[in-house]
Scaffold this active site. Structure first.
Site, PDB file in Angstrom:
ATOM      1  N   CYS A 109       0.844  -1.198   0.000  1.00  0.00           N
ATOM      2  CA  CYS A 109       0.000   0.000   0.000  1.00  0.00           C
ATOM      3  C   CYS A 109       0.878   1.246   0.000  1.00  0.00           C
ATOM      4  O   CYS A 109       1.866   1.332   0.722  1.00  0.00           O
ATOM      5  CB  CYS A 109      -0.897  -0.019   1.234  1.00  0.00           C
ATOM      6  SG  CYS A 109      -1.927   1.441   1.408  1.00  0.00           S
ATOM      7  N   CYS A 167       0.751   3.906   5.397  1.00  0.00           N
ATOM      8  CA  CYS A 167       1.652   2.771   5.145  1.00  0.00           C
ATOM      9  C   CYS A 167       3.046   3.230   4.722  1.00  0.00           C
ATOM     10  O   CYS A 167       4.026   2.533   4.935  1.00  0.00           O
ATOM     11  CB  CYS A 167       1.048   1.840   4.095  1.00  0.00           C
ATOM     12  SG  CYS A 167      -0.342   0.896   4.769  1.00  0.00           S
TER      13      CYS A 167
END
Lengths: 399, 399
Positions: free
Chosen positions: B328, B333
């Site tokens: 991601c 992330c």
């Protein structure tokens, strides 16, 4: 303690490697002829800081609601972390796995950590204070811990603080002369033990500051300062202010204690304060500040403006299309009305805390910037007059 | 109703000005030969939207904890606002002063608002439903209100919704055939009144969609669709799904009802759903979705990943240095570990809700993007196989 030396002292052994043992250099870059105010550049392992500086509080490895990018973008130079809180949550074993707090929280700038003493004093269910350290029960789960001066250095080293603080004994206000004396004596003993521990750990990149105690007694403040200056720290903090004493007394003790500290080293007033407090103490020669006020008050709906503060929950803002401060260029004031902030706050929307905090931190950051500019131009008195012309004088609920 | 026309219909009078009365155009840009899935471009007064699209829910004029800039940056194209909530707080008098919700909340992209019917049905202390409308008591302060079809158009017009929804009568699951029939009949009557009101207000920029009701009865769904298609709306929504019925039944009713709707108009499935729900209904020809799932679950620590969900509060994440999803590219992330998110969430830090929400909304936004790409390349079946290969099949707690 043979390898300890301050960056402000000449290297005792040009062939040795103790020149940077303090992990920090400080250079005064500007002074105000009409006050003790000065500007400086503080260099740490994670970057340089222009002083006077305000350090936002990131208790648990986060300035509540705000990302490191946002802090950087508004010009925040250094964060404060709370050793007591980080020790309990997430714990040093977790932070250690990330090589320190910078990596864990994704902030690559300088970090200062307090020693944990103040939080043990104010939050924990303290059971006992001895020469050894603080024996206390966690305010979260009641678990029992012992915090020694050595432990605080170990913990702050694990956090990889750019500036670590010695464990000090905090006292309540008011305290009698004898209690204040005993606390300062213990604080000096602990400071020596912190130096020793740092030396054993051989952590050059993590500077260690001492904390002057002595309550509201000028003779004890003098004694504390003298004893700690003797130990030649690279920076000095004043603890035990803003603990409930009258404003005038705080300014008086702050000013007289600051006057005792070496010109060549950074001077940090812990846990202070309102904008007016900071202006007063910058004038007295302070270089560094931290306080929960801008962040905590933001979460209570109190926003800093040039005239003082406004409470955004007030009904008069319900349809007010103006920004919090029409001259403010922060993200919040650039994009949102008082009416929207009022709506968010009244409904306890997460975005309220975030936008309010961004504004208040920007206010503090710009305040420090304005003071640095005024000092550099030797216009601090004019700055101060202008600052107060818009608000109530200090000591009269002025902020 | 003489001036009403759909942008999909030829302009009945080339000299008249009713061509854009619907405030919206829709063009199908891609279809999947092996399913009913399609892509399209929906043009509204505040910009165009590529479909299939997911609309994050911004109940009170804010997607909780997230700024409009963050939504834009991640590719969010349109927000959903809740008419019931906005009517009660901050109130239409406040939003009206800002010329609508866009200006008030600083979001210049398209906004769709529901009619308020579902919230009255699910939140308010409803006292009475009559042909006239909903008489209800506010869930906040118990104040009494009447919400008629005309009111909902007036309110949504004041909000300046790019897409307004007709007031519909929602029913519980299960409901008997007779109740479902009565509700759909009232919904049709109300839809006619909404059209009339919009025509009187002469608001061309605000499109008005109808909502198909009929419970879990295919014959009633058919009847509802036929009656509303007769009224020639520029878009159609399916209401009354995801109200407690089994997944298989939801997919079945969703698919059969979608099949009844005009190909040339956008089809919106309200309040749905999990990633798997959305994949299933895109396959059946749906173009638009909204749901609180990505945002609400984020605030409960549940994060969407390709294999389903993870609960960030789980102790196994305490020292996990990996991002939520290694593939991601969202802000969360890219910058933070599971261990940090675990720490923030366990301590109820404001930043937890924010970072979790950013991730979940990014997940949904990317999911829609992947589906659009797959449909454009006529590879939807391969996309769907790949989607399910990483998780449990639908109807078995799969998401």
């Amino acid at each position: 303690m043979g390898t300890r030396c301050s960056s402000d002292s000449p290297a005792p052994d040009p062939g040795g490697n103790c020149k940077n043992t303090s992990g920090l250099t400080f250079r005064v870059t500007g002074t105000s002829r009409k006050s003790r105010a000065r500007t400086g550049i503080l260099s740490t392992a994670h970057g340089t800081i222009r002083t006077p500086v305000f350090m936002p509080v990131g208790t648990l490895g986060t300035v509540k609601g705000i990302t490191p990018e946002e802090l950087r973008n508004m010009g925040v130079q250094i964060l404060l972390g709370n050793t007591y809180h980080l020790y309990l949550r997430p714990g040093i074993n977790v932070i250690g796995r990330f090589g320190g707090l910078h990596e864990f929280m994704n902030w690559d700038g300088p970090i200062l950590t307090d020693s944990g003493g103040f939080q043990v004093f104010s939050l924990a269910q303290m059971s006992k204070i001895t020469e050894e350290g603080y024996a206390f029960a966690s305010h979260i789960d009641g678990s029992r811990h012992l915090l020694t001066p050595e432990d605080t250095v170990d913990i702050q080293s694990c956090i990889d603080s750019d500036i670590m603080m010695c464990l000090d004994q905090c006292i309540a206000y008011p305290s009698d002369h004898d209690s204040a004396l005993k606390a300062l004596e213990l604080t000096t003993q602990w400071a020596e033990r912190c130096i020793k521990r740092k030396s054993i750990l051989n952590i050059e990149k993590n500077a260690l500051f001492a904390i002057i105690q002595g309550g509201m007694y000028p003779d004890l403040r003098k004694r504390s300062a003298e004893e700690l200056i003797q130990l030649d720290f690279p920076g000095y903090a004043i603890g035990g202010l803003s603990v409930g004493e009258p404003k005038d007394l705080m300014y008086e003790i702050g000013e007289s204690t600051l006057a005792l500290l070496p010109d060549k080293k950074p001077r940090y007033v812990m846990g202070v304060g309102t904008p007016a407090d900071i202006v007063e103490l910058v004038e007295s020669g302070a270089d560094m500040f931290d306080c929960v006020l801008p962040t905590r008050n933001a979460r209570n709906g109190q926003l800093f403006v040039n005239s003082g503060t406004i409470n955004i929950s007030n009904a008069r803002f319900k349809t007010d299309p103006r920004p919090v401060d029409e001259k403010c260029a922060c993200y919040t004031c650039t994009n949102y009305s008082r009416a929207y902030l009022h709506h968010l706050y009244r409904n306890r929307e997460l975005l309220a805390y975030r936008l309010n905090t961004l504004h208040n931190l920007d206010y503090y950051t710009r305040l420090m910037e304005k003071m640095r500019n005024a000092i550099e131009k030797d216009e601090f008195p004019a700055f101060k007059r202008d600052f107060y012309s818009k608000r109530q004088p200090p000591g009269k609920n002025g902020q």
